[in-house]
Design a protein around this motif. Structure first.
Motif, PDB file in Angstrom:
ATOM      1  N   ILE A  35       0.841  -1.197   0.000  1.00 49.39           N
ATOM      2  CA  ILE A  35       0.000   0.000   0.000  1.00 49.39           C
ATOM      3  C   ILE A  35       0.879   1.250   0.000  1.00 49.39           C
ATOM      4  O   ILE A  35       0.624   2.203  -0.740  1.00 49.39           O
ATOM      5  CB  ILE A  35      -0.971  -0.006   1.197  1.00 49.39           C
ATOM      6  N   LEU A  36       1.927   1.242   0.812  1.00 48.44           N
ATOM      7  CA  LEU A  36       2.850   2.382   0.838  1.00 48.44           C
ATOM      8  C   LEU A  36       3.472   2.602  -0.535  1.00 48.44           C
ATOM      9  O   LEU A  36       3.593   3.749  -0.992  1.00 48.44           O
ATOM     10  CB  LEU A  36       3.949   2.162   1.869  1.00 48.44           C
ATOM     11  N   LYS A  37       3.855   1.535  -1.206  1.00 47.40           N
ATOM     12  CA  LYS A  37       4.482   1.662  -2.525  1.00 47.40           C
ATOM     13  C   LYS A  37       3.532   2.288  -3.542  1.00 47.40           C
ATOM     14  O   LYS A  37       3.954   3.062  -4.397  1.00 47.40           O
ATOM     15  CB  LYS A  37       4.980   0.309  -3.005  1.00 47.40           C
ATOM     16  N   VAL A  38       2.257   1.965  -3.440  1.00 48.55           N
ATOM     17  CA  VAL A  38       1.272   2.534  -4.362  1.00 48.55           C
ATOM     18  C   VAL A  38       1.175   4.050  -4.189  1.00 48.55           C
ATOM     19  O   VAL A  38       1.055   4.792  -5.167  1.00 48.55           O
ATOM     20  CB  VAL A  38      -0.116   1.880  -4.148  1.00 48.55           C
ATOM     21  N   PHE A  39       1.273   4.521  -2.955  1.00 47.28           N
ATOM     22  CA  PHE A  39       1.038   5.939  -2.673  1.00 47.28           C
ATOM     23  C   PHE A  39       2.301   6.768  -2.463  1.00 47.28           C
ATOM     24  O   PHE A  39       2.212   7.981  -2.283  1.00 47.28           O
ATOM     25  CB  PHE A  39       0.125   6.083  -1.446  1.00 47.28           C
ATOM     26  N   GLU A  40       3.472   6.151  -2.502  1.00 47.48           N
ATOM     27  CA  GLU A  40       4.691   6.919  -2.195  1.00 47.48           C
ATOM     28  C   GLU A  40       4.958   8.027  -3.217  1.00 47.48           C
ATOM     29  O   GLU A  40       5.402   9.108  -2.845  1.00 47.48           O
ATOM     30  CB  GLU A  40       5.891   6.008  -2.012  1.00 47.48           C
ATOM     31  N   GLU A  41       4.671   7.792  -4.479  1.00 46.56           N
ATOM     32  CA  GLU A  41       4.896   8.829  -5.492  1.00 46.56           C
ATOM     33  C   GLU A  41       3.926   9.995  -5.301  1.00 46.56           C
ATOM     34  O   GLU A  41       4.314  11.158  -5.386  1.00 46.56           O
ATOM     35  CB  GLU A  41       4.760   8.241  -6.900  1.00 46.56           C
ATOM     36  N   LYS A  42       2.659   9.679  -5.035  1.00 47.64           N
ATOM     37  CA  LYS A  42       1.674  10.735  -4.784  1.00 47.64           C
ATOM     38  C   LYS A  42       2.079  11.563  -3.566  1.00 47.64           C
ATOM     39  O   LYS A  42       2.000  12.790  -3.592  1.00 47.64           O
ATOM     40  CB  LYS A  42       0.286  10.124  -4.577  1.00 47.64           C
ATOM     41  N   ALA A  43       2.531  10.906  -2.513  1.00 44.69           N
ATOM     42  CA  ALA A  43       2.966  11.616  -1.308  1.00 44.69           C
ATOM     43  C   ALA A  43       4.174  12.500  -1.615  1.00 44.69           C
ATOM     44  O   ALA A  43       4.239  13.649  -1.180  1.00 44.69           O
ATOM     45  CB  ALA A  43       3.307  10.627  -0.203  1.00 44.69           C
ATOM     46  N   ARG A  44       5.110  11.979  -2.394  1.00 48.27           N
ATOM     47  CA  ARG A  44       6.307  12.754  -2.743  1.00 48.27           C
ATOM     48  C   ARG A  44       5.931  13.992  -3.548  1.00 48.27           C
ATOM     49  O   ARG A  44       6.421  15.090  -3.278  1.00 48.27           O
ATOM     50  CB  ARG A  44       7.290  11.888  -3.531  1.00 48.27           C
ATOM     51  N   SER A  48       4.443  15.362   0.989  1.00 51.41           N
ATOM     52  CA  SER A  48       3.924  14.782   2.228  1.00 51.41           C
ATOM     53  C   SER A  48       4.772  13.588   2.616  1.00 51.41           C
ATOM     54  O   SER A  48       5.406  12.953   1.770  1.00 51.41           O
ATOM     55  CB  SER A  48       2.479  14.313   2.043  1.00 51.41           C
ATOM     56  N   HIS A  49       4.776  13.280   3.899  1.00 52.90           N
ATOM     57  CA  HIS A  49       5.494  12.117   4.409  1.00 52.90           C
ATOM     58  C   HIS A  49       4.476  11.023   4.701  1.00 52.90           C
ATOM     59  O   HIS A  49       3.513  11.239   5.446  1.00 52.90           O
ATOM     60  CB  HIS A  49       6.276  12.487   5.673  1.00 52.90           C
ATOM     61  N   LEU A  50       4.680   9.851   4.124  1.00 52.25           N
ATOM     62  CA  LEU A  50       3.795   8.711   4.319  1.00 52.25           C
ATOM     63  C   LEU A  50       4.580   7.612   5.023  1.00 52.25           C
ATOM     64  O   LEU A  50       5.676   7.259   4.588  1.00 52.25           O
ATOM     65  CB  LEU A  50       3.283   8.211   2.959  1.00 52.25           C
ATOM     66  N   SER A  51       4.039   7.076   6.134  1.00 52.60           N
ATOM     67  CA  SER A  51       4.772   6.061   6.884  1.00 52.60           C
ATOM     68  C   SER A  51       3.817   5.041   7.502  1.00 52.60           C
ATOM     69  O   SER A  51       2.628   5.288   7.667  1.00 52.60           O
ATOM     70  CB  SER A  51       5.612   6.708   7.988  1.00 52.60           C
ATOM     71  N   LEU A  98      -8.489   4.787   2.763  1.00 53.72           N
ATOM     72  CA  LEU A  98      -8.208   5.686   3.887  1.00 53.72           C
ATOM     73  C   LEU A  98      -6.922   6.478   3.642  1.00 53.72           C
ATOM     74  O   LEU A  98      -6.849   7.672   3.941  1.00 53.72           O
ATOM     75  CB  LEU A  98      -8.091   4.890   5.187  1.00 53.72           C
ATOM     76  N   THR A  99      -5.912   5.824   3.080  1.00 53.23           N
ATOM     77  CA  THR A  99      -4.637   6.484   2.795  1.00 53.23           C
ATOM     78  C   THR A  99      -4.821   7.567   1.739  1.00 53.23           C
ATOM     79  O   THR A  99      -4.312   8.684   1.880  1.00 53.23           O
ATOM     80  CB  THR A  99      -3.589   5.459   2.330  1.00 53.23           C
ATOM     81  N   LYS A 100      -5.556   7.238   0.691  1.00 53.63           N
ATOM     82  CA  LYS A 100      -5.827   8.211  -0.375  1.00 53.63           C
ATOM     83  C   LYS A 100      -6.533   9.445   0.187  1.00 53.63           C
ATOM     84  O   LYS A 100      -6.152  10.582  -0.101  1.00 53.63           O
ATOM     85  CB  LYS A 100      -6.684   7.570  -1.468  1.00 53.63           C
ATOM     86  N   SER A 106      -5.041  15.951   4.221  1.00 56.31           N
ATOM     87  CA  SER A 106      -4.122  16.276   5.307  1.00 56.31           C
ATOM     88  C   SER A 106      -3.527  17.664   5.128  1.00 56.31           C
ATOM     89  O   SER A 106      -3.002  17.999   4.076  1.00 56.31           O
ATOM     90  CB  SER A 106      -2.988  15.251   5.372  1.00 56.31           C
ATOM     91  N   LYS A 107      -3.617  18.454   6.164  1.00 60.21           N
ATOM     92  CA  LYS A 107      -2.990  19.771   6.169  1.00 60.21           C
ATOM     93  C   LYS A 107      -1.617  19.707   6.841  1.00 60.21           C
ATOM     94  O   LYS A 107      -0.859  20.647   6.806  1.00 60.21           O
ATOM     95  CB  LYS A 107      -3.889  20.770   6.895  1.00 60.21           C
ATOM     96  N   GLN A 108      -1.301  18.575   7.452  1.00 59.99           N
ATOM     97  CA  GLN A 108      -0.070  18.417   8.218  1.00 59.99           C
ATOM     98  C   GLN A 108       1.103  17.935   7.372  1.00 59.99           C
ATOM     99  O   GLN A 108       2.213  17.867   7.852  1.00 59.99           O
ATOM    100  CB  GLN A 108      -0.296  17.425   9.353  1.00 59.99           C
ATOM    101  N   LYS A 109       0.864  17.560   6.139  1.00 59.45           N
ATOM    102  CA  LYS A 109       1.909  17.046   5.242  1.00 59.45           C
ATOM    103  C   LYS A 109       2.537  15.754   5.763  1.00 59.45           C
ATOM    104  O   LYS A 109       3.678  15.454   5.477  1.00 59.45           O
ATOM    105  CB  LYS A 109       3.005  18.096   5.000  1.00 59.45           C
ATOM    106  N   ALA A 110       1.775  15.004   6.551  1.00 59.10           N
ATOM    107  CA  ALA A 110       2.249  13.716   7.051  1.00 59.10           C
ATOM    108  C   ALA A 110       1.054  12.793   7.277  1.00 59.10           C
ATOM    109  O   ALA A 110       0.047  13.210   7.844  1.00 59.10           O
ATOM    110  CB  ALA A 110       3.025  13.888   8.341  1.00 59.10           C
ATOM    111  N   VAL A 111       1.193  11.561   6.811  1.00 54.43           N
ATOM    112  CA  VAL A 111       0.158  10.556   7.010  1.00 54.43           C
ATOM    113  C   VAL A 111       0.831   9.319   7.591  1.00 54.43           C
ATOM    114  O   VAL A 111       1.789   8.801   7.027  1.00 54.43           O
ATOM    115  CB  VAL A 111      -0.554  10.203   5.685  1.00 54.43           C
ATOM    116  N   LYS A 112       0.328   8.875   8.738  1.00 56.20           N
ATOM    117  CA  LYS A 112       0.849   7.675   9.387  1.00 56.20           C
ATOM    118  C   LYS A 112      -0.230   6.599   9.357  1.00 56.20           C
ATOM    119  O   LYS A 112      -1.360   6.856   9.755  1.00 56.20           O
ATOM    120  CB  LYS A 112       1.203   7.943  10.849  1.00 56.20           C
ATOM    121  N   ILE A 113       0.150   5.421   8.905  1.00 60.11           N
ATOM    122  CA  ILE A 113      -0.725   4.263   8.987  1.00 60.11           C
ATOM    123  C   ILE A 113      -0.273   3.487  10.219  1.00 60.11           C
ATOM    124  O   ILE A 113       0.873   3.050  10.299  1.00 60.11           O
ATOM    125  CB  ILE A 113      -0.613   3.382   7.730  1.00 60.11           C
TER     126      ILE A 113
END
Length: 126
Positions: A35-44, A48-51, A98-100, A106-113
């Motif tokens: 799931i992280l791999k699917v969204f890492e480019e969008k986050a970049r 945003s930081h996705l973890s 939920l990640t999408k 997100s206004k915080q530029k960070a999403v934690k799963i």
């Protein structure tokens, strides 16, 4: 578009009682990693930081992790097991959705799963 059609089909199956789970063993860490791999480019692109983080009883009940506070003091949370039995496809769909939405709003530029496992109830908390 295919996701929308699939979701509409699932809703129809649920409302008519014909929905069946595809029960199989899977590695939950690999599931979250995919799931992280699917969204890492969008986050970049959004800067945003996705973890992903595993929570145990000690970390889930501390004040900084209020996400799991509704589980109460009786929850016996553990790190994720190496294997879970369940519907991995549905888990991916829900967590991906939920990640999408979290990245989108997100206004915080960070999403934690965050994930933890309750062996007593045999429940995965995300």
């Amino acid at each position: 578009m295919l996701c929308l059609v699939g979701d509409m089909r699932d809703i129809k199956l649920l409302t008519h009682g014909n929905f069946t789970k595809k029960q199989k063993d899977f590695d939950p860490r690999q599931t979250f990693d995919s799931i992280l791999k699917v969204f890492e480019e969008k986050a970049r692109l959004q800067e945003s930081h996705l973890s992903f983080h595993e929570l145990s009883e000690s970390s889930a009940l501390c004040p900084n992790n209020t996400i799991l506070s509704s589980l109460g003091e009786t929850a016996n949370l553990q790190s994720l097991p190496n294997r879970l039995s369940g519907d991995e496809v549905r888990l991916k769909q829900v967590v991906a959705n939920l990640t999408k939405n979290a990245l989108k709003h997100s206004k915080q530029k960070a999403v934690k799963i965050l994930a933890a496992y309750d062996p007593m109830g045999q429940t995965l908390h995300v």
